[in-house]
Design a protein around this motif. Structure first.
Motif, PDB file in Angstrom:
ATOM      1  N   THR A 172       0.832  -1.208   0.000  1.00  0.00           N
ATOM      2  CA  THR A 172       0.000   0.000   0.000  1.00  0.00           C
ATOM      3  C   THR A 172       0.859   1.248   0.000  1.00  0.00           C
ATOM      4  O   THR A 172       0.554   2.238  -0.700  1.00  0.00           O
ATOM      5  N   THR A 173       1.952   1.240   0.760  1.00  0.00           N
ATOM      6  CA  THR A 173       2.841   2.405   0.809  1.00  0.00           C
ATOM      7  C   THR A 173       3.478   2.663  -0.548  1.00  0.00           C
ATOM      8  O   THR A 173       3.561   3.819  -0.997  1.00  0.00           O
ATOM      9  N   ALA A 174       3.926   1.609  -1.220  1.00  0.00           N
ATOM     10  CA  ALA A 174       4.526   1.770  -2.539  1.00  0.00           C
ATOM     11  C   ALA A 174       3.509   2.314  -3.542  1.00  0.00           C
ATOM     12  O   ALA A 174       3.839   3.162  -4.388  1.00  0.00           O
ATOM     13  N   LEU A 175       2.262   1.857  -3.454  1.00  0.00           N
ATOM     14  CA  LEU A 175       1.216   2.373  -4.340  1.00  0.00           C
ATOM     15  C   LEU A 175       0.961   3.855  -4.085  1.00  0.00           C
ATOM     16  O   LEU A 175       0.771   4.638  -5.021  1.00  0.00           O
ATOM     17  N   ALA A 176       0.938   4.246  -2.811  1.00  0.00           N
ATOM     18  CA  ALA A 176       0.689   5.651  -2.469  1.00  0.00           C
ATOM     19  C   ALA A 176       1.781   6.558  -3.027  1.00  0.00           C
ATOM     20  O   ALA A 176       1.500   7.680  -3.480  1.00  0.00           O
ATOM     21  N   LEU A 177       3.018   6.093  -3.012  1.00  0.00           N
ATOM     22  CA  LEU A 177       4.121   6.879  -3.561  1.00  0.00           C
ATOM     23  C   LEU A 177       4.093   6.900  -5.087  1.00  0.00           C
ATOM     24  O   LEU A 177       4.482   7.896  -5.705  1.00  0.00           O
ATOM     25  N   ALA A 178       3.621   5.816  -5.697  1.00  0.00           N
ATOM     26  CA  ALA A 178       3.612   5.732  -7.156  1.00  0.00           C
ATOM     27  C   ALA A 178       2.470   6.524  -7.777  1.00  0.00           C
ATOM     28  O   ALA A 178       2.586   6.983  -8.916  1.00  0.00           O
ATOM     29  N   HIS A 179       1.368   6.692  -7.040  1.00  0.00           N
ATOM     30  CA  HIS A 179       0.195   7.404  -7.569  1.00  0.00           C
ATOM     31  C   HIS A 179       0.025   8.696  -6.779  1.00  0.00           C
ATOM     32  O   HIS A 179      -0.740   8.764  -5.817  1.00  0.00           O
ATOM     33  N   ASP A 180       0.743   9.722  -7.197  1.00  0.00           N
ATOM     34  CA  ASP A 180       0.827  10.926  -6.380  1.00  0.00           C
ATOM     35  C   ASP A 180      -0.468  11.732  -6.361  1.00  0.00           C
ATOM     36  O   ASP A 180      -0.620  12.625  -5.536  1.00  0.00           O
ATOM     37  N   ARG A 181      -1.419  11.429  -7.238  1.00  0.00           N
ATOM     38  CA  ARG A 181      -2.663  12.205  -7.266  1.00  0.00           C
ATOM     39  C   ARG A 181      -3.827  11.494  -6.581  1.00  0.00           C
ATOM     40  O   ARG A 181      -4.944  11.999  -6.607  1.00  0.00           O
ATOM     41  N   CYS A 182      -3.591  10.332  -6.003  1.00  0.00           N
ATOM     42  CA  CYS A 182      -4.678   9.596  -5.347  1.00  0.00           C
ATOM     43  C   CYS A 182      -4.642   9.885  -3.850  1.00  0.00           C
ATOM     44  O   CYS A 182      -4.051   9.132  -3.066  1.00  0.00           O
ATOM     45  N   GLY A 183      -5.272  10.981  -3.443  1.00  0.00           N
ATOM     46  CA  GLY A 183      -5.279  11.375  -2.041  1.00  0.00           C
ATOM     47  C   GLY A 183      -5.955  10.365  -1.139  1.00  0.00           C
ATOM     48  O   GLY A 183      -5.550  10.181   0.007  1.00  0.00           O
ATOM     49  N   ALA A 184      -6.997   9.684  -1.645  1.00  0.00           N
ATOM     50  CA  ALA A 184      -7.707   8.709  -0.817  1.00  0.00           C
ATOM     51  C   ALA A 184      -6.778   7.575  -0.401  1.00  0.00           C
ATOM     52  O   ALA A 184      -6.773   7.143   0.758  1.00  0.00           O
ATOM     53  N   LEU A 185      -5.965   7.098  -1.344  1.00  0.00           N
ATOM     54  CA  LEU A 185      -5.026   6.022  -1.024  1.00  0.00           C
ATOM     55  C   LEU A 185      -3.910   6.530  -0.107  1.00  0.00           C
ATOM     56  O   LEU A 185      -3.490   5.841   0.831  1.00  0.00           O
TER      57      LEU A 185
END
Length: 349
Positions: A202-215
Motif C-alpha cells: 500500500t505504501t509503494a502504491l501511495a508513492l507511485a500514484h501521487d494524485r490519489c489522495g484517498a489512497l
C-alpha cells in the motif's frame, strides 16, 4: 382538455413563469446548510457513511424499525462477500467495478464491528474475532491479489489526452479495510498483515500514484497505526531498500527506503513555488511529521527507540529535518496560518 389548458397556461406564463420557478429553486438551495447539501449528495452517500437521522432525510423512510435495525443485518454474510471477491478476481480488469462494490460492503461491515473488537492486550484466537474481521483474516491472500490487480490507464481531467496509471476503486477500498485492521494493534492481525506484505504494498502504491489522495490518506494512517504495534517487523521493512519484500518502482528498480523517498519528495517540492509542487508533497509532509513525532524523546507516549535508531543513522535525514533542510522547510510552511500572517495594524497616535 385539462392537459391542453395546463399547456396553454405554461405557454402564457412564458419566460416569466420559468424565471419565477428558477428563483424558487435557488431560494430552496440557499435555505439549506452546507451539511444538508452534502448529506443529500448521492456521491457523498456512496463513499461516506451518514447517521440514521441523516439517512432518513436523504431519502430513507425514517421508520423507527429501520433506525433500530442492526446495520450488519442489512449486509451479506462474510462468506458470501468473499466468495464474490474470489469469483471476480479471475475476471481481471473486467471485475474491478464489482470488486470495488463488494469491498465497500466489507468496509462497512468492519466499521459496524469495530466497537466489539478485542483490545491489544487480549491474546485473541482467530475464532474470537467478529465474523467480518475473521472473514478478512481468513482471506488475506485475496486482498493480496486485489492490491496487485492494476486497472487500465485512464485519461483524466488533469492528464489531457494522455492516459495515466490508475489506482482503481477496488484498491482504495482494500486500503480502507487494511487501515481498519491495523487500528487495533492486535498482534494476531498485525502478524497477518506483515506476512502478506500488505503495508509495504500500500505504501509503494501511495508513492507511485501521487494524485490519489484517498489512497495516500489510508497509507499514512496505516503507518501511524503500525508504529504502535508490538509486531515491529510490520513496519521495519519500510526503511530498507525494496521494503524488504522486493517492492519495485513503476519506472523499475527497488523502491528506496521510506525516509529516503520522503526526502526526495521534499527536495523536489522545495525547488518549486507553492501551487506548482507535485501532489506527493502533502503525503510526504504527513509521513515526515509522523516520523518526527515518533522519534522525539520528549514525546513519551509515542516515542519509538527502534525507529529513532534507524533515522539517527541517516545523516541525510538529519540534514533534511534540521533548519535549512527541505523537510524542515516544508513542515514550517504546512504549520503556517491558512491565509498567511495578519496584516500589521496601523500605528495609533
Amino acid at each position: 382538455r385539462g392537459s391542453a389548458g395546463r399547456v396553454a397556461a405554461g405557454k402564457s406564463a412564458g419566460p416569466a413563469g420559468q424565471q419565477q420557478q428558477q428563483q424558487q429553486q435557488e431560494e430552496q438551495v440557499e435555505s439549506l446548510s452546507l451539511r444538508d447539501l452534502v448529506k443529500h449528495s448521492s456521491m457523498f452517500r456512496r463513499y461516506f457513511q451518514i447517521d440514521d437521522e441523516d439517512a432518513a432525510g436523504a431519502g430513507g423512510s425514517g421508520s423507527g424499525e429501520e433506525e433500530a435495525a442492526d446495520p450488519l443485518a442489512q449486509l451479506p454474510p462474510p462468506e458470501e462477500l468473499w466468495q464474490q471477491v474470489g469469483e471476480l478476481l479471475p475476471q481481471g480488469r473486467a471485475g474491478i467495478p464489482g470488486l470495488g462494490e463488494v469491498l465497500m460492503l466489507v468496509s462497512r461491515a468492519l466499521d459496524a464491528e469495530m466497537a466489539a473488537m478485542p483490545a491489544v492486550e487480549d491474546k485473541a484466537q482467530l475464532d474470537e474475532f467478529k465474523p467480518h474481521f475473521r472473514g478478512v483474516l481468513q482471506h488475506m491472500d485475496l486482498l493480496q491479489q486485489v492490491m496487485q490487480l492494476e486497472p487500465a490507464p485512464k485519461v483524466t481531467q488533469y492528464s489531457s489526452t494522455e492516459a495515466q496509471p490508475a489506482v482503481g476503486s477496488h484498491r482504495v477500498w482494500a486500503a480502507a479495510i487494511l487501515h481498519m485492521l491495523l487500528l487495533h494493534n492486535n498482534p494476531i492481525i498485525d502478524q497477518a498483515v506483515h506476512e502478506t506484505n500488505l503495508l509495504p504494498t500500500t505504501t509503494a502504491l501511495a508513492l507511485a500514484h501521487d494524485r490519489c489522495g484517498a489512497l495516500q490518506c489510508r497509507a499514512a494512517d496505516m503507518l501511524r497505526s503500525s508504529l504502535h504495534s508490538s509486531v515491529q517487523q510490520l513496519w521495519q521493512g519500510l526503511f530498507k531498500q525494496g521494503y524488504d519484500c522486493g517492492a519495485e518502482q513503476p519506472t523499475g528498480g527497488l523502491v528506496p527506503p521510506l525516509h529516503v523517498a520522503v526526502m526526495q519528495a521534499a527536495n523536489n517540492a522545495a525547488k518549486q513555488p507553492i501551487g506548482k509542487r507535485p501532489c506527493l508533497t502533502g503525503f510526504a509532509a504527513e509521513v515526515a511529521k509522523t516520523l518526527l513525532q515518533s522519534t522525539d524523546p520528549s514525546n513519551k507516549e509515542f516515542y519509538y527507540p527502534a525507529l529513532a535508531a534507524i533515522l539517527d543513522n541517516s545523516q541525510e535525514w538529519q540534514d533534511s529535518v534540521n533548519q535549512q533542510g527541505a523537510i524542515h522547510s516544508i513542515l514550517q510552511e504546512q504549520a503556517g496560518q491558512l491565509c498567511g500572517p495578519p496584516p500589521p495594524r496601523p500605528a495609533t497616535s
